[in-house]
Design an enzyme around this catalytic site. Structure first.
Site, short mmCIF file in Angstrom:
data_model
loop_
_atom_site.label_atom_id
_atom_site.label_comp_id
_atom_site.label_asym_id
_atom_site.label_seq_id
_atom_site.Cartn_x
_atom_site.Cartn_y
_atom_site.Cartn_z
N LEU A 1 11.05 34.71 25.14
CA LEU A 1 10.09 34.72 23.84
C LEU A 1 9.57 36.22 23.62
O LEU A 1 10.15 36.60 22.52
CB LEU A 1 9.13 33.99 23.93
CG LEU A 1 7.95 34.22 22.97
CD1 LEU A 1 8.21 33.48 21.75
CD2 LEU A 1 6.55 33.58 23.50
N THR A 2 9.37 36.96 24.57
CA THR A 2 8.83 38.28 24.46
C THR A 2 10.13 39.33 23.81
O THR A 2 11.26 39.40 24.32
CB THR A 2 8.30 38.76 25.88
OG1 THR A 2 7.62 37.74 26.34
CG2 THR A 2 7.87 40.24 25.59
N ARG B 1 1.56 27.93 32.57
CA ARG B 1 0.44 28.36 33.06
C ARG B 1 -0.25 27.78 34.29
O ARG B 1 -0.81 28.29 35.42
CB ARG B 1 -0.56 28.80 32.03
CG ARG B 1 -0.47 30.08 31.30
CD ARG B 1 -1.03 29.98 29.83
NE ARG B 1 -0.55 30.92 28.93
CZ ARG B 1 -0.68 30.75 27.62
NH1 ARG B 1 -1.16 29.77 27.05
NH2 ARG B 1 -0.08 31.78 26.95
N GLU C 1 3.31 35.73 31.28
CA GLU C 1 3.08 34.36 30.35
C GLU C 1 1.57 34.32 29.88
O GLU C 1 0.78 33.28 30.09
CB GLU C 1 3.12 33.24 31.50
CG GLU C 1 4.59 33.11 31.83
CD GLU C 1 4.91 32.10 32.67
OE1 GLU C 1 4.30 30.68 32.41
OE2 GLU C 1 5.98 31.72 33.59
N GLY C 2 1.21 35.42 29.12
CA GLY C 2 -0.19 35.63 28.63
C GLY C 2 -1.06 36.28 29.56
O GLY C 2 -1.68 35.84 30.52
N ASN D 1 8.37 44.63 20.35
CA ASN D 1 7.30 44.59 19.55
C ASN D 1 6.56 43.09 19.40
O ASN D 1 5.89 42.93 18.37
CB ASN D 1 7.61 45.00 18.16
CG ASN D 1 8.22 46.46 18.03
OD1 ASN D 1 7.56 47.36 18.70
ND2 ASN D 1 9.56 46.61 17.55
N GLY E 1 4.88 41.06 22.21
CA GLY E 1 4.31 40.70 23.66
C GLY E 1 3.32 39.62 23.42
O GLY E 1 3.40 38.56 23.30
N SER E 2 1.98 40.24 23.50
CA SER E 2 0.90 39.40 23.30
C SER E 2 0.83 38.69 21.97
O SER E 2 0.40 37.66 21.59
CB SER E 2 -0.47 40.05 23.49
OG SER E 2 -0.71 40.30 24.85
N PHE F 1 13.36 31.47 29.76
CA PHE F 1 12.69 31.22 28.69
C PHE F 1 12.60 32.79 27.83
O PHE F 1 12.30 33.67 28.66
CB PHE F 1 11.54 30.90 29.14
CG PHE F 1 10.30 30.55 27.82
CD1 PHE F 1 10.55 29.53 27.08
CD2 PHE F 1 9.51 31.63 27.36
CE1 PHE F 1 9.66 29.06 25.91
CE2 PHE F 1 8.59 31.26 26.52
CZ PHE F 1 8.72 30.22 25.77
#
Length: 379
Positions: free
Chosen positions: A125-126, A243, A363-364, A129, A131-132, A123
């Site tokens: 996504l990150t 999660r 993952e958060g 610039n 991340g969160s 996966f």
């Protein structure tokens, strides 16, 4: 809810416990030393069906519900966390998007090979610039004829080295903000796609994390996953599901640490008697056990809610937050109980202690989970 585990799931749980104790635990030191999971372990995991937990039976998978997956993840959490992460990321965020959002053609093309463990999922996504601040993506996807052209860089991507099928988020319409993000199924063989720098991490050895680089990467239009512009919403749904799985893995790791600590406290003698007889040690064990029991209740309940199709945005954030913190607390107490030996690499405690730390980040982060919880409370 009924806390009795169906017999077929209990049998699977026992089989996975046997697998990790007989196949993975004996090579844990080798994984640490070589930063690689032995091929024979991966092959035996394929034979066990451990790569098809999330995939429906019509595509060759086990088709487990969330409770079933959590019971398996709990057992996987008891062994080397690098192996656990490889299998967990594949079964979680690596495949759930295709299972839940894919077209019949996409499912038929990818899921059978992913269920067999022939193609590992990941996966993406990150970014450097983003991340969160996951909506702040820079990777772009521009449609040209019957394909999209992707450009950009992802980083900290689990299963990047071993993976062959990637769920990738990219911006298709910058003017729409998070509603201009689209998800794609990207194969490693697509032109313009390559794996970049492989990171050297504190823990999770054997589960490789690396950059993904897209330079005019050509992705067929039929590989859009879900609807164009709904990629960010899709990502949040996939992460919510993931999660709960991470929470189950944290639960398993914490339980293993408690078992190791009890065994060590019984056999370690100081001042003429086992340290298990000292109240200070007993209190640490009691605190560890209490944390674990609360975590287990949370994990099973949230898994049950998912299976009942009850929205769990808040609860998934809570269980990920709580179990990540529990794993950290339990690992710290376990090392303290083991004393100087717990700090030595020859003991498993040192490895679990390092591996525990990432759970409050990936993952958060724990802070992001608190934001999600508060936003749901204040709705």
């Amino acid at each position: 809810m009924d806390f009795n585990i169906p017999e077929e799931l209990a049998m699977m749980k026992r089989a996975v416990r046997d697998f990790v104790e007989n196949e993975v635990d004996p090579v844990a030191a080798e994984i640490e030393e070589r930063d690689e999971i032995p091929a024979q372990v991966i092959e035996k995991a394929r034979e066990m069906g451990l790569f098809g937990l999330s995939i429906p039976s019509e595509y060759g998978g086990a088709g487990l519900d969330m409770l079933g997956k959590c019971l398996v993840f709990e057992e996987l959490g008891r062994t080397h966390n690098g192996f656990t992460t490889l299998v967990g990321a594949h079964n979680g965020i690596g495949t759930v998007g295709i299972v839940n959002l894919g077209t019949p053609e996409q499912k038929q093309k990818y899921l059978p090979a992913m269920a067999a463990g022939e193609k590992i999922g990941a996966f993406a996504l990150t970014e450097p610039n983003a991340g969160s601040d996951a909506a702040n993506l820079s990777t772009t996807a521009v449609k040209k004829g019957d394909r999209y052209i992707l450009n950009g860089t992802k980083h900290f991507i689990t299963n990047s080295v071993i993976g062959q099928v990637f769920t990738v988020m990219a911006v298709t319409d910058k003017s729409r903000g998070s509603r201009g993000i689209t998800s794609f199924i990207v194969e490693k063989s697509f032109p313009g796609f390559k794996v970049g720098k492989v990171e050297k991490k504190m823990g999770l050895r054997g589960a490789h994390t690396a950059e993904l680089i897209f330079e005019d990467c050509e992705v067929p239009a039929e590989n859009v996953l879900g609807k164009e512009g709904e990629g960010f919403v899709n990502a949040l749904k996939i992460l919510t599901n993931g999660r709960v799985g991470i929470a189950a893995r944290n639960l398993g790791s914490s339980g293993k640490l408690l078992d190791l600590s009890i065994a060590y406290a019984r056999q370690r003698v100081q001042f003429g008697r086992p340290i298990a007889e000292f109240q200070a040690i007993q209190h640490m064990l009691a605190e560890m056990a209490t944390d674990i029991e609360v975590a287990r209740s949370m994990v099973y309940r949230v898994a049950w809610m998912v299976d009942q199709q009850i929205p769990v945005i808040k609860e998934a954030a809570m269980v990920k937050l709580f179990t990540s913190e529990v794993y950290g607390r339990v690992a710290d107490k376990a090392l303290q109980i083991h004393g100087g030996m717990g700090y030595m690499k020859e003991f498993e405690i040192e490895r679990f202690y390092r591996d525990a730390r990432i759970n409050r980040i990936f993952e958060g982060t724990s802070e992001i989970q608190k934001n999600i919880i508060a936003s749901q409370l204040l709705k």
